[in-house]
Design a protein around this motif. Structure first.
Motif, PDB file in Angstrom:
ATOM      1  N   GLN A  58      -5.818  -1.120  -9.294  1.00 56.23           N
ATOM      2  CA  GLN A  58      -6.730  -0.968  -8.169  1.00 56.23           C
ATOM      3  C   GLN A  58      -7.000  -2.340  -7.579  1.00 56.23           C
ATOM      4  OE1 GLN A  58      -9.940   1.729  -8.760  1.00 56.23           O
ATOM      5  NE2 GLN A  58     -11.022   1.076  -6.921  1.00 56.23           N
ATOM      6  N   TRP A  59      -6.998  -2.421  -6.246  1.00 57.39           N
ATOM      7  CA  TRP A  59      -7.299  -3.644  -5.526  1.00 57.39           C
ATOM      8  C   TRP A  59      -8.000  -3.248  -4.237  1.00 57.39           C
ATOM      9  CZ3 TRP A  59      -2.753  -1.308  -6.327  1.00 57.39           C
ATOM     10  CH2 TRP A  59      -1.943  -0.988  -5.241  1.00 57.39           C
ATOM     11  N   ASP A  60      -8.492  -4.216  -3.474  1.00 57.17           N
ATOM     12  CA  ASP A  60      -9.293  -3.909  -2.288  1.00 57.17           C
ATOM     13  C   ASP A  60      -8.597  -2.955  -1.329  1.00 57.17           C
ATOM     14  OD1 ASP A  60     -11.364  -5.477  -3.178  1.00 57.17           O
ATOM     15  OD2 ASP A  60     -10.839  -7.201  -1.929  1.00 57.17           O
ATOM     16  N   ALA A  61      -7.319  -3.134  -1.134  1.00 57.48           N
ATOM     17  CA  ALA A  61      -6.594  -2.348  -0.130  1.00 57.48           C
ATOM     18  C   ALA A  61      -5.752  -1.228  -0.736  1.00 57.48           C
ATOM     19  CB  ALA A  61      -5.706  -3.258   0.706  1.00 57.48           C
ATOM     20  N   GLY A  62      -5.953  -0.912  -2.022  1.00 56.88           N
ATOM     21  CA  GLY A  62      -5.137   0.159  -2.577  1.00 56.88           C
ATOM     22  C   GLY A  62      -5.426   0.470  -4.024  1.00 56.88           C
ATOM     23  N   ARG A  63      -4.669   1.429  -4.515  1.00 51.64           N
ATOM     24  CA  ARG A  63      -4.751   1.847  -5.921  1.00 51.64           C
ATOM     25  C   ARG A  63      -3.465   2.564  -6.291  1.00 51.64           C
ATOM     26  NH1 ARG A  63      -8.979   3.827  -2.812  1.00 51.64           N
ATOM     27  NH2 ARG A  63      -9.950   2.103  -3.822  1.00 51.64           N
ATOM     28  N   SER A  64      -3.254   2.727  -7.589  1.00 52.52           N
ATOM     29  CA  SER A  64      -2.053   3.439  -8.028  1.00 52.52           C
ATOM     30  C   SER A  64      -2.351   4.233  -9.294  1.00 52.52           C
ATOM     31  CB  SER A  64      -0.898   2.461  -8.260  1.00 52.52           C
ATOM     32  OG  SER A  64      -1.175   1.583  -9.336  1.00 52.52           O
ATOM     33  N   TRP A  65      -1.484   5.201  -9.534  1.00 54.19           N
ATOM     34  CA  TRP A  65      -1.554   6.062 -10.715  1.00 54.19           C
ATOM     35  C   TRP A  65      -0.163   6.128 -11.322  1.00 54.19           C
ATOM     36  CZ3 TRP A  65      -3.537   6.889  -5.948  1.00 54.19           C
ATOM     37  CH2 TRP A  65      -4.916   7.060  -5.842  1.00 54.19           C
ATOM     38  N   VAL A  67       1.566   4.804  -5.388  1.00 56.24           N
ATOM     39  CA  VAL A  67       0.679   3.811  -4.787  1.00 56.24           C
ATOM     40  C   VAL A  67       0.092   4.386  -3.509  1.00 56.24           C
ATOM     41  CG1 VAL A  67       0.570   1.505  -3.750  1.00 56.24           C
ATOM     42  CG2 VAL A  67       2.123   1.928  -5.671  1.00 56.24           C
ATOM     43  N   LEU A  68      -1.192   4.162  -3.309  1.00 52.12           N
ATOM     44  CA  LEU A  68      -1.853   4.512  -2.064  1.00 52.12           C
ATOM     45  C   LEU A  68      -2.511   3.247  -1.535  1.00 52.12           C
ATOM     46  CD1 LEU A  68      -2.675   6.767  -0.083  1.00 52.12           C
ATOM     47  CD2 LEU A  68      -4.739   7.052  -1.464  1.00 52.12           C
ATOM     48  N   GLU A  69      -2.125   2.837  -0.334  1.00 50.16           N
ATOM     49  CA  GLU A  69      -2.665   1.627   0.276  1.00 50.16           C
ATOM     50  C   GLU A  69      -3.243   1.936   1.645  1.00 50.16           C
ATOM     51  OE1 GLU A  69      -0.558  -2.380  -1.027  1.00 50.16           O
ATOM     52  OE2 GLU A  69       0.731  -1.142   0.246  1.00 50.16           O
ATOM     53  N   GLY A  70      -4.221   1.132   2.044  1.00 50.72           N
ATOM     54  CA  GLY A  70      -4.717   1.220   3.401  1.00 50.72           C
ATOM     55  C   GLY A  70      -3.637   0.735   4.352  1.00 50.72           C
ATOM     56  N   ALA A  71      -3.467   1.424   5.464  1.00 52.94           N
ATOM     57  CA  ALA A  71      -2.437   1.065   6.437  1.00 52.94           C
ATOM     58  C   ALA A  71      -2.893  -0.139   7.256  1.00 52.94           C
ATOM     59  CB  ALA A  71      -2.143   2.251   7.356  1.00 52.94           C
TER      60      ALA A  71
END
Length: 128
Positions: free
Chosen positions: A37-44, A52-56
């Motif tokens: 997890q980081w400011d602009a995204g997260r992963s599983w 990975v899901l990140e802010g566009a």
């Protein structure tokens, strides 16, 4: 690790908070564990594969009907597990697709649930 297997899938979202909640629920139900997890995204992660899901960084919308990625399909367990996901999904940020043909929207011998999140990312949850 198997040669040719997927290493990871990366999705971009305009609303990371809402999309993250929807995907956290779904991936958790499928056995994925939070990975990063980081400011602009997260992963599983599940085994060697992670999502990975990140802010566009750019504006715009996703449309699975345009050229590009149509959907992700997941093995979701037996028919009862697929039905549990189908029933629970609307409470977790997912809309049901093809309700009139559920659970055989993929054909008479194919048991699956089709869902779409608020960013219009489509998933197919296949009974195995």
């Amino acid at each position: 690790m198997r040669r040719g297997g997927l290493h990871h899938v990366e999705l971009r979202a305009s609303d990371l908070a809402a999309t993250g909640r929807a995907w956290a629920w779904l991936l958790g139900e499928l056995g994925y564990e939070p990975f990063q997890q980081w400011d602009a995204g997260r992963s599983w992660r599940l085994g060697d594969l992670y999502v990975v899901l990140e802010g566009a960084p750019l504006g715009g919308t996703n449309d699975r009907r345009r050229p590009g990625l149509s959907h992700l399909a997941f093995h979701a367990g037996d028919a009862a597990a697929v039905e549990h996901l189908w029933t629970s999904a609307p409470d977790h940020g997912w809309s049901r697709l093809y309700e009139d043909r559920h659970p055989h929207a993929g054909g008479p011998d194919h048991h699956a649930a089709f869902l779409e999140d608020g960013e219009r990312f489509k998933v197919e949850l296949v009974a195995g």
